[in-house]
Design an enzyme around this catalytic site. Sequence first.
Site, PDB file in Angstrom:
ATOM      1  NE  ARG A  75     -38.369 -35.644 111.581  1.00 40.19           N
ATOM      2  CZ  ARG A  75     -39.218 -35.790 112.609  1.00 40.19           C
ATOM      3  NH1 ARG A  75     -40.523 -35.932 112.370  1.00 40.19           N
ATOM      4  NH2 ARG A  75     -38.779 -35.811 113.845  1.00 40.19           N
TER       5      ARG A  75
ATOM      6  CG  HIS B 166     -33.861 -31.003 108.118  1.00 42.05           C
ATOM      7  ND1 HIS B 166     -34.967 -31.825 108.127  1.00 42.05           N
ATOM      8  CD2 HIS B 166     -33.315 -31.094 109.353  1.00 42.05           C
ATOM      9  CE1 HIS B 166     -35.076 -32.401 109.314  1.00 42.05           C
ATOM     10  NE2 HIS B 166     -34.095 -31.971 110.066  1.00 42.05           N
TER      11      HIS B 166
ATOM     12  CE  LYS C 291     -36.334 -38.732 111.437  1.00 42.64           C
ATOM     13  NZ  LYS C 291     -34.989 -38.350 111.922  1.00 42.64           N
TER      14      LYS C 291
ATOM     15  CG  HIS D  92     -37.425 -33.280 118.303  1.00 42.64           C
ATOM     16  ND1 HIS D  92     -36.838 -32.051 118.526  1.00 42.64           N
ATOM     17  CD2 HIS D  92     -37.193 -33.578 116.992  1.00 42.64           C
ATOM     18  CE1 HIS D  92     -36.263 -31.633 117.407  1.00 42.64           C
ATOM     19  NE2 HIS D  92     -36.467 -32.530 116.472  1.00 42.64           N
TER      20      HIS D  92
ATOM     21  NE  ARG E  71     -37.612 -31.393 111.853  1.00 38.78           N
ATOM     22  CZ  ARG E  71     -38.668 -31.803 112.559  1.00 38.78           C
ATOM     23  NH1 ARG E  71     -39.884 -31.419 112.209  1.00 38.78           N
ATOM     24  NH2 ARG E  71     -38.490 -32.577 113.615  1.00 38.78           N
TER      25      ARG E  71
ATOM     26  CE1 TYR F 165     -33.540 -26.239 115.485  1.00 30.77           C
ATOM     27  CE2 TYR F 165     -34.513 -27.963 116.826  1.00 30.77           C
ATOM     28  CZ  TYR F 165     -34.065 -27.515 115.602  1.00 30.77           C
ATOM     29  OH  TYR F 165     -34.128 -28.336 114.504  1.00 30.77           O
TER      30      TYR F 165
END
Length: 307
Positions: free
Chosen positions: A150, A250, A181, A276, A253, A285
């Site tokens: 990110r 992004h 995150k 994630h 990514r 994806y």
Amino acid sequence: MAAPGAEVQAFLDHLRVERRLAARTLTLYTEALAGLEAAALAAGVELRTARPHHLRGWVAQLRGRGLAPRSIAIALAAWRGLYRWWGRQGLVEANPVDGLRPPKAAKPLPKALSVEHAVALAEHEGVPGDAALMARDRAITELLYGCGLRVAELTGLDVQAGTQARGWVDLDDASAQVLGKGGKWRSLPMGGAAINALREWLALRPTLAHLEEAALFVSRRGTRLCTNQLRNRLREQARQAGLPTRVHPHMLRHSYASHLLQSSGDLRAVQELLGHASIATTQVYTKLDHQHLAKVYDAAHPRARRK
């Protein structure tokens, strides 16, 4: 479609004069309310006495006509505003639109570059100018596409590990340690291209960075690179590389995830690499992968083309 009646027009005048609604929004509301009046007239229902089941039926009619979820949401906003305005005047006892929700809009697939375009961007020399900045930009591109970082994770990297560091690269271990995150750390393998680009940048970094600056990537002022500076440089780099689309960090990514999934088919591994929390986030994806396979099929299979 007929023009709105006097009572609805009074509401539209209120929006135009007192609320100063934008002209485009006012046009959309006018169309939505004219459609509401037409639906009520066809059903033999007075608008002020309409009940929630009437409104639900009229929403169903909009869906049946193929209106997009966003268009239905705008119509509901116009209808809700009309009944709310009537309610403040004591003309209706309740708002029959309350509780009605538009259908959920399908989430657009993330935009990813083709493998050819991603490689072309990574191999591009960079925006002409200072050699140190060019080396920095190449290293940034390699990390964004090669590790799927990110943008905040990348700008947060330091040169070395430390108690205050939010991430760093270990060239000997060929890995990037990243704080993602939710305060979760993850270790990402780096390929040879990324390592080589980082070595070139680190050799030139002292010509830009302030002596006490811990950041791995710095601006021409010698302090930590900010996200806006990174976005602008990447956009210009992509333009000069001849890419046909506007590129943002992004997108690299997304490209990393899509290309990795196309090659490996290992959804769980891609989830771990991206950081994630839920595999459902990564599953988008698989749709990108299907698009890729469909394009290959359409281009290569003799029975794919339909008249």
